[in-house]
Design an enzyme around this catalytic site. Structure first.
Site, PDB file in Angstrom:
ATOM      1  N   GLU A  59       0.820  -1.215   0.000  1.00 35.60           N
ATOM      2  CA  GLU A  59       0.000   0.000   0.000  1.00 35.60           C
ATOM      3  C   GLU A  59       0.853   1.264   0.000  1.00 35.60           C
ATOM      4  OE1 GLU A  59      -4.130  -1.277   2.128  1.00 35.60           O
ATOM      5  OE2 GLU A  59      -2.451  -0.949   3.502  1.00 35.60           O
ATOM      6  N   CYS A 100      -0.487   6.695   9.915  1.00 38.08           N
ATOM      7  CA  CYS A 100       0.794   6.126  10.323  1.00 38.08           C
ATOM      8  C   CYS A 100       0.602   4.811  11.069  1.00 38.08           C
ATOM      9  CB  CYS A 100       1.516   7.136  11.218  1.00 38.08           C
ATOM     10  SG  CYS A 100       3.104   6.581  11.824  1.00 38.08           S
TER      11      CYS A 100
END
Length: 353
Positions: free
Chosen positions: A89, A345
């Site tokens: 990703e 994150c």
């Protein structure tokens, strides 16, 4: 499988292609015109030369299989390798950008774009707060696979060729554990996509013996250190690599990092509720970074499935940041983007198709 043409620097192609000026022409087709077939390059390439390119190289080696859209305008891209079908990703981030017109002093509002790229499928570091590590480590990404993330995302969003991107190596994987391919990708970002090294950030969990190797390459990129704790016991529980390269070891190498005037090393600090978010931790962090030209980027923990950690309040993050700023240590709080699509994150991972 034939190598991807995106795996070659301009210098390498100049040595491979005859006459050598063909390399610059090919780079223009690839990075300024987004051509995905050698046959589309017939304007200044002969049929014989195109045939030789087709014999030696392939073009695209990854493809977009899914795009998740966030309410804040961010997008998460799921890529698939056409070689082995493994997935990884990357994230496209939109940020508001304000500039001052030098002639009128008017404030001009626009957008700036950042691509958070992956450099590995999975990760070997095994950070306990990160979802990527749950799938284990599969393999390193080639420079071509790193480059194509940015190319395909720029193309998918219809961004003008001349629109500059910011590149952050903060996706899946530890960049310093794939240093050769990461450095090659940075060179191609610069000479191919015309992305200045000043717009590129490499974030590392602290592979201390690779930091001087990266420094010697003198790439001019921004260095970011994932610190996340102020003592070795806590950091080792979050980042097992700390048992090999403890805080003192990492900071000793950071102190040698070549910095241009007005530049600072970025320290990323993940705030986790009741673990490392106290004012006492802020005081210890201030002491740790004393003497290092640095700035701190606070990240509020982003929850994911199966995690034992909790996200702290924004109020506690502000208190942490305010203390550091009041003592002269530049500190910002990173705005969490794309939380609703699990693209913030520590939330990226390989997915089974």
């Amino acid at each position: 499988m034939k190598p991807s043409v995106y795996d070659f620097t301009l210098k390498e192609l100049s040595q491979l292609l005859k006459p050598s000026f063909r390399a610059k022409q090919l780079y223009l087709w690839l990075y300024a015109k987004y051509k995905t077939s050698f046959k589309d390059m017939q304007n200044n390439f002969s049929k014989d030369f195109i045939a030789s390119l087709e014999q030696e190289f392939v073009l695209r080696t990854i493809e977009i299989t899914h795009v998740s859209h966030s309410v804040d305008g961010s997008k998460k891209y799921l890529f698939k390798s056409l070689k082995d079908n493994h997935t990884f990703e990357a994230v496209f981030l939109k940020m508001k950008d304000k500039k001052i017109d030098e002639e009128t002093n008017a404030i001009l509002e626009g957008e700036k774009y950042t691509v958070c790229v992956s450099c590995q499928i999975g990760c070997q570091v095994g950070c306990s707060f990160c979802f990527t590590q749950k799938g284990g480590f599969v393999r390193n990404l080639k420079a071509s696979e790193i480059i194509q993330q940015a190319l395909l995302i720029k193309e998918d969003n219809n961004l003008p060729i001349e629109k500059a991107l910011n590149i952050v190596f903060m996706g899946m994987g530890e960049p310093l554990n794939n240093l050769d391919e990461v450095c090659k990708a940075i060179e191609i970002f610069n000479t191919g996509m015309q992305i200045s090294p000043k717009r590129i950030t490499i974030s590392t969990s602290g592979v201390a013996d690779k930091i001087p190797i990266l420094a010697e390459k003198n790439l001019g990129v921004q260095l970011a250190i994932s610190l996340h704790a102020v003592d070795d016991k806590t950091r080792s529980s979050l980042i097992p690599l700390n048992k090999k390269y403890n805080i003192e070891c990492v900071l000793n190498e950071v102190k040698k990092w070549p910095l241009e005037q007005r530049k600072r090393v970025m320290f990323e600090y993940l705030l986790i509720k009741n673990l490392n978010d106290s004012l006492n931790c802020a005081k210890k962090l201030l002491k740790l970074l004393n003497g290092i030209k640095s700035k701190v980027n606070l990240i509020l923990f982003n929850p994911h499935e199966g995690s034992k950690f909790e996200r702290p309040s924004l109020e506690s993050a502000r208190m942490f940041a305010d203390f550091l700023n009041s003592k002269g240590l530049l500190c910002t709080i990173r705005e969490s983007k794309a939380l609703d699509i699990e693209a913030a994150c520590g939330q990226l991972r390989e997915k089974k198709l």
